[in-house]
Enzyme design. Structure first.
Site, PDB file in Angstrom:
ATOM      1  N   VAL A  28       0.842  -1.202   0.000  1.00 24.91           N
ATOM      2  CA  VAL A  28       0.000   0.000   0.000  1.00 24.91           C
ATOM      3  C   VAL A  28       0.878   1.253   0.000  1.00 24.91           C
ATOM      4  O   VAL A  28       0.634   2.221  -0.742  1.00 24.91           O
ATOM      5  CB  VAL A  28      -0.974  -0.002   1.208  1.00 24.91           C
ATOM      6  CG1 VAL A  28      -1.772   1.291   1.250  1.00 24.91           C
ATOM      7  CG2 VAL A  28      -1.894  -1.214   1.153  1.00 24.91           C
ATOM      8  N   CYS A  29       1.928   1.234   0.818  1.00 28.17           N
ATOM      9  CA  CYS A  29       2.833   2.395   0.887  1.00 28.17           C
ATOM     10  C   CYS A  29       3.470   2.660  -0.466  1.00 28.17           C
ATOM     11  O   CYS A  29       3.647   3.824  -0.867  1.00 28.17           O
ATOM     12  CB  CYS A  29       3.932   2.152   1.924  1.00 28.17           C
ATOM     13  SG  CYS A  29       3.301   1.859   3.587  1.00 28.17           S
ATOM     14  N   THR A  30       3.812   1.614  -1.190  1.00 34.01           N
ATOM     15  CA  THR A  30       4.426   1.792  -2.514  1.00 34.01           C
ATOM     16  C   THR A  30       3.465   2.527  -3.440  1.00 34.01           C
ATOM     17  O   THR A  30       3.859   3.455  -4.155  1.00 34.01           O
ATOM     18  CB  THR A  30       4.819   0.414  -3.083  1.00 34.01           C
ATOM     19  OG1 THR A  30       5.704  -0.222  -2.155  1.00 34.01           O
ATOM     20  CG2 THR A  30       5.498   0.538  -4.436  1.00 34.01           C
ATOM     21  N   LEU A  50       3.156   6.398  -2.255  1.00 32.27           N
ATOM     22  CA  LEU A  50       4.242   7.323  -2.609  1.00 32.27           C
ATOM     23  C   LEU A  50       4.299   7.543  -4.114  1.00 32.27           C
ATOM     24  O   LEU A  50       4.564   8.653  -4.581  1.00 32.27           O
ATOM     25  CB  LEU A  50       5.577   6.859  -2.022  1.00 32.27           C
ATOM     26  CG  LEU A  50       5.768   7.461  -0.620  1.00 32.27           C
ATOM     27  CD1 LEU A  50       4.935   6.782   0.428  1.00 32.27           C
ATOM     28  CD2 LEU A  50       7.222   7.530  -0.225  1.00 32.27           C
TER      29      LEU A  50
END
Ligand code: BEZ
Length: 211
Positions: free
Chosen positions: A44-46, A49
């Site tokens: 999810v973080c990928t 960002l």
């Protein structure tokens, strides 16, 4: 201690993927979005960002600088950036703070132990040029943020910082605004030359004043 709207945004120095920064000096006379993610090399973080990087032009138009943070070290961030670029079809274009000592995470209360004792949650802080906190958001690790919503809020914050208006539910840039109740009808007639509509004495709308 939790950071509340109107508080001074705590200042700090940190190592980032774009070098050492002093947060307040880095903001300068612009607006800033400081947002935490739980961990590098997570799905999810990928996407978050990468999505933010693709929207940088929209944030630039609004004079807003973005900066991300997690408790991962700088080598991890530098390696992960390659994966963000590769998988999200973008080029990272804003700094990521390495916060292994949790200095920033602690200052901004980004670790919520009942959610996770070691990772930052998905916090968002919008900071104005006066270095005051204008918006806080907290999302759990399992829910990626909507960066178009963050842009929408910035539009509202910047508009309402200049004009005596508020923005209604689901407002988007260009929609009618609500006249603040501190403004009398006589003052409204002067302040809002495009006119206004009184639906109730406490509910008056006017075309967006800065267009
Ligand atoms: C993610 O970015 O996919 C993620 C990170 C930490 C916990 C759960 C999900």
């Amino acid at each position: 201690m939790a950071i509340r709207l109107g508080d001074d945004a705590p200042n700090f120095t940190a190592t980032t993927t774009e070098g050492e920064i002093n947060f307040h000096e880095w903001i300068g006379d612009k607006w800033a979005i400081l947002f935490s993610h739980p961990a590098d090399y997570t799905p999810v973080c990928t996407t978050e960002l990468g999505t933010a990087a693709k929207l940088k032009g929209e944030f630039d138009k609004r004079n807003v600088k973005m900066i991300a943070v997690s408790v991962d070290p700088i080598d991890s961030h530098n390696g992960w950036v390659n994966d963000i670029n590769e998988t999200q079809n973008t080029t990272m274009n804003f700094p990521i703070i390495a916060d292994p000592d949790r200095n920033v995470a602690t200052l901004y209360d980004m670790i919520h132990p009942n959610a996770n004792a070691t990772m930052t949650v998905r916090s968002v802080f919008v900071v104005g040029p006066d270095k005051k906190v204008k918006l806080t958001l907290t999302y759990p690790a399992s829910t990626g943020r909507n960066f178009n919503e963050i842009l929408r809020v910035v539009d509202s914050l910047q508009l309402t910082s200049k004009f005596s208006v508020a923005t209604p539910a689901n407002w988007n840039n260009g929609d009618d605004c609500i006249i603040m109740n501190s403004v009398t009808n006589e003052q409204a007639a002067e302040k809002f030359p495009k006119g206004f509509t009184q639906i109730k004495p406490y509910l008056r709308t006017t075309p967006q004043p800065n267009l």
